[in-house]
Design a protein around this motif. Structure first.
Motif, PDB file in Angstrom:
ATOM      1  N   ALA A  65       0.822  -1.210   0.000  1.00 38.20           N
ATOM      2  CA  ALA A  65       0.000   0.000   0.000  1.00 38.20           C
ATOM      3  C   ALA A  65       0.856   1.260   0.000  1.00 38.20           C
ATOM      4  CB  ALA A  65      -0.932  -0.003   1.217  1.00 38.20           C
ATOM      5  N   SER A  79      -6.648   3.024   2.166  1.00 38.48           N
ATOM      6  CA  SER A  79      -7.098   2.178   3.274  1.00 38.48           C
ATOM      7  C   SER A  79      -6.019   2.064   4.342  1.00 38.48           C
ATOM      8  CB  SER A  79      -7.535   0.800   2.778  1.00 38.48           C
ATOM      9  OG  SER A  79      -6.825   0.416   1.653  1.00 38.48           O
ATOM     10  N   ALA A  80      -4.744   1.988   3.927  1.00 38.83           N
ATOM     11  CA  ALA A  80      -3.673   1.936   4.913  1.00 38.83           C
ATOM     12  C   ALA A  80      -3.660   3.203   5.753  1.00 38.83           C
ATOM     13  CB  ALA A  80      -2.325   1.736   4.222  1.00 38.83           C
ATOM     14  N   ILE A  83      -6.513   3.208   8.318  1.00 42.92           N
ATOM     15  CA  ILE A  83      -6.204   2.400   9.504  1.00 42.92           C
ATOM     16  C   ILE A  83      -5.228   3.154  10.406  1.00 42.92           C
ATOM     17  CG2 ILE A  83      -5.282   0.201  10.301  1.00 42.92           C
ATOM     18  CD1 ILE A  83      -6.076  -1.005   7.648  1.00 42.92           C
ATOM     19  N   VAL A 111      -3.415  -4.409  14.433  1.00 42.72           N
ATOM     20  CA  VAL A 111      -3.364  -5.039  13.111  1.00 42.72           C
ATOM     21  C   VAL A 111      -3.194  -6.543  13.252  1.00 42.72           C
ATOM     22  CG1 VAL A 111      -2.011  -5.223  11.005  1.00 42.72           C
ATOM     23  CG2 VAL A 111      -2.583  -2.997  11.910  1.00 42.72           C
TER      24      VAL A 111
ATOM     25  N   GLY B  36     -11.848   3.014  -0.136  1.00 45.57           N
ATOM     26  CA  GLY B  36     -10.770   2.625   0.772  1.00 45.57           C
ATOM     27  C   GLY B  36     -11.286   2.350   2.163  1.00 45.57           C
ATOM     28  N   ARG B  37     -12.199   3.204   2.608  1.00 46.28           N
ATOM     29  CA  ARG B  37     -12.762   3.009   3.952  1.00 46.28           C
ATOM     30  C   ARG B  37     -13.509   1.689   4.031  1.00 46.28           C
ATOM     31  NH1 ARG B  37     -13.167   7.082   7.623  1.00 46.28           N
ATOM     32  NH2 ARG B  37     -14.850   5.970   8.614  1.00 46.28           N
ATOM     33  N   ALA B  40     -11.167  -1.199   4.100  1.00 46.02           N
ATOM     34  CA  ALA B  40     -10.501  -1.368   5.392  1.00 46.02           C
ATOM     35  C   ALA B  40     -11.481  -1.858   6.451  1.00 46.02           C
ATOM     36  CB  ALA B  40      -9.883  -0.048   5.819  1.00 46.02           C
ATOM     37  N   LEU B  42     -13.840  -0.173   7.855  1.00 46.83           N
ATOM     38  CA  LEU B  42     -14.019   0.823   8.911  1.00 46.83           C
ATOM     39  C   LEU B  42     -15.354   1.529   8.804  1.00 46.83           C
ATOM     40  CD1 LEU B  42     -10.445   2.295   8.929  1.00 46.83           C
ATOM     41  CD2 LEU B  42     -11.485   0.770  10.587  1.00 46.83           C
TER      42      LEU B  42
END
Lengths: 276, 127
Positions: A65, A79-80, A83, A111, B36-37, B40, B42
Motif C-alpha cells: 500500500a 485504506s492503509a 487504519i 493489526v 478505501g474506507r 478497510a 471501517l
C-alpha cells in the motif's frame, strides 16, 4: 453411475465431517515437531503458521500500500492511511499527546489481532490435512493472554521507569480516608491484576464462541439435509443462521481487535498518569 | 508525481474554465476514499458499535466481575498458602475479589462503555 446416489453419499460424508465436533477446529496440530521432552515442546504448529500468515499479510499489505506514496492516495494507500489515522486518533484521544510513543505498539497489536481474527474466518479446503485447515490463533487463551500480559507488562515497566515508586500511587486512590486504605488498596491491586485476565478472556471467548456457533449450525444443516423429507426442507433455516452469524463474526473480528487495542491504551494511560 | 499534481492543481485554481475538471477530480477522490474506507472495514463498524453497545457493555462488565472474583480468590489462596492458611486466605481473597468486582461494575456503569471509549475516556480518566 447414478448421480443421485453420489449426491447422497457425498452429503453423508459431508455430514459426518461437519458433525465431527465443533471443537475440532481449535486443535493444535504440529507441523514441524520439535519436542525436547519434559514438557518443553517448541513444535511449529498450525497456530504458529497462522500467526505467521497474519504477520505476513500485514507486512505485504502495508508494504504494497505504501510502495508509491502519492499526495492523492489510491485505494490501497487510502485504506492503509485510514487504519493508521484511526489508531492514531484512538491513541491521541485515550492516552493524550504524550501517548505517541506507544503508537507503534498499539498499531501492531491492533493489526495483528484484527488479521488473526479475520483470516480465521477463511474457509478451509475440504480434504486437506488438519494442519492446513484455517485456524484462529486468537481463539486460544494462551495467545490472547500473552498479548495481554505484554500490554500490562509495558504498563508496569514503563510506569516504574517513569515514576519510580510513585507509580504505586496507582493502588492508592486520592481522596480516600486513611482508615479505608487497608481495604481499598487490596481491591485496587486485585482489579489491576484481573486486567490481563479479563482482557484475554474477552477476546478468546468471543472468537471461540463465534466459531463454535458457526460449526454447530453447520452440523444442524448437514444432519437435517440427510434426514430427508420435511427436515431437509427446513435445513435452510440454520443455513440462514450461519450466514447471519458469519457476517456478525466480521464485525466481532474488528470490534474485539479494537476493544483489545483501546483497553491497552486505557491501561497505558495509567502508566503515564498513575495518580487518579 | 507530486510536481505533476501541483502543476495540474494550480491552473484549476486560477482558471475558471478548469473548475469543472477539478470538481470531477474531487468527486473521484471522494469515491476512492469511500472505497478505501469500505475496503478497510471501517465504514460499517462504528455505526454498529453504538447499536450493540448495551450488549457489549453487559458482557464486558460481567466478564470483569467474574474475573475479579476469581483473581481475588486465587491471590488469596496463594498468599494464604504462603502464610500457612490457604483456606482462610481463599475466603478473604474471595471477599476482596467480590469487592473489586463490584467496584469494577460500578466504575463500568459510571464511565460508560470501553467500546465507545473514543467519546467516553475524554472525561473518564479522572473517575
Amino acid at each position: 453411475m447414478n448421480p443421485a446416489f453420489d449426491l447422497t453419499s457425498w452429503l453423508f460424508s459431508l455430514a459426518r465431517g461437519v458433525a465431527a465436533g465443533p471443537m475440532e477446529q481449535f486443535e493444535i496440530v504440529p507441523i514441524v515437531p520439535l519436542s525436547f521432552g519434559d514438557g518443553l515442546d517448541l513444535s511449529f504448529t498450525n497456530a504458529s503458521l497462522w500467526m505467521l500468515i497474519s504477520l505476513g499479510t500485514a507486512l505485504l499489505f502495508f508494504t504494497w500500500a505504501t510502495r508509491r506514496s502519492e499526495l492523492v492516495p489510491g485505494g490501497a494507500q487510502g485504506s492503509a492511511e485510514v487504519i493508521y489515522e484511526f489508531i492514531a486518533k484512538m491513541v491521541r484521544d485515550t492516552i493524550g499527546e504524550d501517548g505517541r510513543r506507544f503508537f507503534p505498539y498499539i498499531f501492531t497489536l491492533f493489526v495483528f489481532v484484527f488479521l488473526a481474527n479475520l483470516l480465521g474466518l477463511l474457509p478451509s479446503t475440504p480434504g486437506t490435512p488438519a494442519a492446513l485447515h484455517t485456524f484462529t490463533p486468537t481463539s486460544h487463551i494462551i495467545v490472547t493472554f500473552t498479548l495481554a500480559v505484554l500490554s500490562v507488562g509495558i504498563v508496569v515497566l514503563y510506569g516504574l521507569f517513569k515514576h519510580g515508586f510513585a507509580f504505586l500511587r496507582l493502588f492508592v486512590p486520592s481522596g480516600v480516608p486513611v482508615w479505608l486504605l487497608p481495604l481499598i488498596t487490596p481491591i485496587e491491586i486485585i482489579s489491576f491484576l484481573s486486567r490481563p485476565v479479563s482482557l484475554s478472556v474477552r477476546l478468546f471467548a468471543n472468537m471461540l464462541a463465534g466459531h463454535v456457533v458457526i460449526k454447530v449450525f453447520a452440523g444442524f444443516v448437514a444432519v437435517l439435509i440427510v434426514s430427508g423429507g420435511v427436515l431437509s426442507a427446513i435445513s435452510i433455516l440454520p443455513l440462514i443462521g450461519i450466514v447471519g452469524v458469519f457476517i456478525l463474526e466480521f464485525l466481532v473480528a474488528f470490534l474485539q481487535a479494537f476493544v483489545f487495542a483501546i483497553l491497552s491504551c486505557i491501561y497505558l494511560q495509567d502508566a503515564l498518569h498513575p495518580a487518579h | 508525481m507530486r510536481r505533476e499534481d501541483g502543476s495540474r492543481d494550480s491552473p484549476a485554481m486560477t482558471d475558471p474554465e478548469q473548475h469543472s475538471y477539478s470538481r470531477a477530480d474531487l468527486d473521484r477522490l471522494g469515491e476512492k476514499v469511500a472505497k478505501g474506507r469500505t475496503a478497510a472495514g471501517l465504514d460499517p463498524a462504528p455505526a454498529r458499535t453504538r447499536a450493540d453497545t448495551a450488549m457489549g457493555d453487559g458482557l464486558r462488565i460481567a466478564i470483569e466481575f467474574v474475573v475479579s472474583v476469581l483473581v481475588g480468590a486465587g491471590l488469596g489462596y496463594f498468599i494464604g498458602g504462603l502464610l500457612g492458611g490457604a483456606v482462610i486466605g481463599l475466603l478473604i481473597g474471595l471477599l476482596f475479589g467480590f469487592a473489586a468486582g463490584l467496584r469494577g461494575v460500578y466504575r463500568g456503569m459510571m464511565a460508560g462503555s470501553a467500546e465507545s471509549a473514543e467519546e467516553g475516556t475524554r472525561d473518564e480518566p479522572g473517575v
